[in-house]
Each structure stands twice: as C-alpha cells, then as structure tokens.
Design a protein around this motif. Structure first.
Motif, short mmCIF file in Angstrom:
data_model
loop_
_atom_site.label_atom_id
_atom_site.label_comp_id
_atom_site.label_asym_id
_atom_site.label_seq_id
_atom_site.Cartn_x
_atom_site.Cartn_y
_atom_site.Cartn_z
N ALA A 1 0.81 -1.23 0.00
CA ALA A 1 0.00 0.00 0.00
C ALA A 1 0.84 1.27 0.00
N GLY A 2 2.10 1.17 -0.32
CA GLY A 2 2.96 2.35 -0.40
C GLY A 2 3.04 3.07 0.93
N GLY A 3 2.93 4.38 0.89
CA GLY A 3 3.06 5.20 2.08
C GLY A 3 1.77 5.37 2.86
N LEU A 4 0.78 4.56 2.59
CA LEU A 4 -0.51 4.69 3.27
C LEU A 4 -0.40 4.39 4.76
N PHE A 5 0.54 3.53 5.13
CA PHE A 5 0.77 3.19 6.53
C PHE A 5 2.17 3.66 6.92
N THR A 6 2.30 4.17 8.14
CA THR A 6 3.60 4.62 8.62
C THR A 6 4.51 3.43 8.85
N GLU A 7 5.80 3.69 8.98
CA GLU A 7 6.73 2.59 9.25
C GLU A 7 6.43 1.95 10.60
N ARG A 8 6.00 2.73 11.56
CA ARG A 8 5.63 2.20 12.88
C ARG A 8 4.43 1.26 12.75
N GLU A 9 3.42 1.68 11.98
CA GLU A 9 2.25 0.83 11.76
C GLU A 9 2.64 -0.43 11.00
N ARG A 10 3.51 -0.29 10.02
CA ARG A 10 3.94 -1.44 9.22
C ARG A 10 4.69 -2.45 10.10
N ALA A 11 5.51 -1.94 11.02
CA ALA A 11 6.23 -2.82 11.94
C ALA A 11 5.24 -3.57 12.84
N ALA A 12 4.22 -2.86 13.32
CA ALA A 12 3.20 -3.48 14.17
C ALA A 12 2.39 -4.52 13.39
#
Length: 152
Positions: free
Chosen positions: A78-89
């Motif tokens: 989803a590209g930049g739709l989710f932050t890196e913090r959210e992606r890690a979670a």
C-alpha cells in the motif's frame, strides 16, 4: 456447520478476563487507532467475521480512513498509506498470529522493537494475543457479525 459448534457460551469469567486484558493492553499501547488496525489485521488472517465487523466499526467511529481499512489486507503493497511504525506493528501481528515457523522471526521482532518502547511492545503483543484469543473463540462457535448472545 455442526450444532455443537454453536452450543457453548463464553463463560463470564473468561469474557471478563479477556475484556480486562484487552482494555489494559490497549491503554498501555497508547494508540487506539493502531490497536484497531492490529485487531482488524489479525481478524482478517483468522477469518473472524464477528471481530472484523466489530473492529472495522470501531475504527470507522474513531475516524480511520476508509482507504486504509480497504487496503489493510495488502498493507505491504500500500505504499506510504501506513507509517513505518504501523507497518512494523502489522508485520509483528502477522508473525504472532500465524506462527508458521514456530516462532516470531528475529527481524520482525527487531523491526517492531525499533518503533516501540519495551513496555509499548509488551502491550502491542498483548493486544495481538487477546484478539487472537477472541478470534479463536468466535470462529470456533461460528459467531455471526452483530450477534450479541454469545457469552453467559
């Protein structure tokens, strides 16, 4: 579907225990929107229609964007739709939920640990654990979306 799959009720002590643990975990995480994303993603993986219905509704009530909810199942693409913090979670959510390798990979854990304090990480793992417990209870008894009579 067998009738037996719907016969059991979630005992009040179990319901209250899981509800209390879930509330404490969410409070400790300190990010209600992220908690909802995690619970939705685990529920997608576990095919829990009841929990998906509930947590999608709660996320919408909290102002979560429809586009993010629509693309949560494909968060990695989803590209930049989710932050890196959210992606890690979300990566940690998938690893804990699926456990196909019998453990959470070190790289996935390290990625999450880079974005959360030790206490936040423990609460995040607790949120993931609680929703997986709810998913397993609701899927086992085949609880329908919106059904309210499932515990005693």
């Amino acid at each position: 579907m067998t009738v037996a799959a719907r016969e059991f009720q979630v005992p009040e002590q179990v319901y209250l225990g899981l509800a209390g643990l879930g509330a404490a975990a969410k409070r400790g995480l300190g990010d209600p929107a992220l908690a909802e994303l995690v619970m939705i993603r685990a529920s997608q993986l576990n095919h829990c229609a009841f929990c998906l219905d509930m947590h999608l509704g709660l996320a919408r009530e909290a102002g979560e964007a429809e586009e993010r909810l629509d693309l949560l199942g494909a968060w990695e693409e989803a590209g930049g739709l989710f932050t890196e913090r959210e992606r890690a979670a979300l990566a940690l959510t998938e690893a804990v939920t699926v456990l196909t390798d019998r453990f959470v990979p070190d790289a996935v854990y390290a990625r999450a640990a880079a974005h959360f304090t030790d206490t936040q990480l423990a609460h995040l793992i607790a949120v993931i654990t609680v929703i997986n417990s709810w998913n397993r209870l609701m899927v086992t008894r085949r609880t329908a979306p919106g059904e309210t009579e499932w515990h005693s």
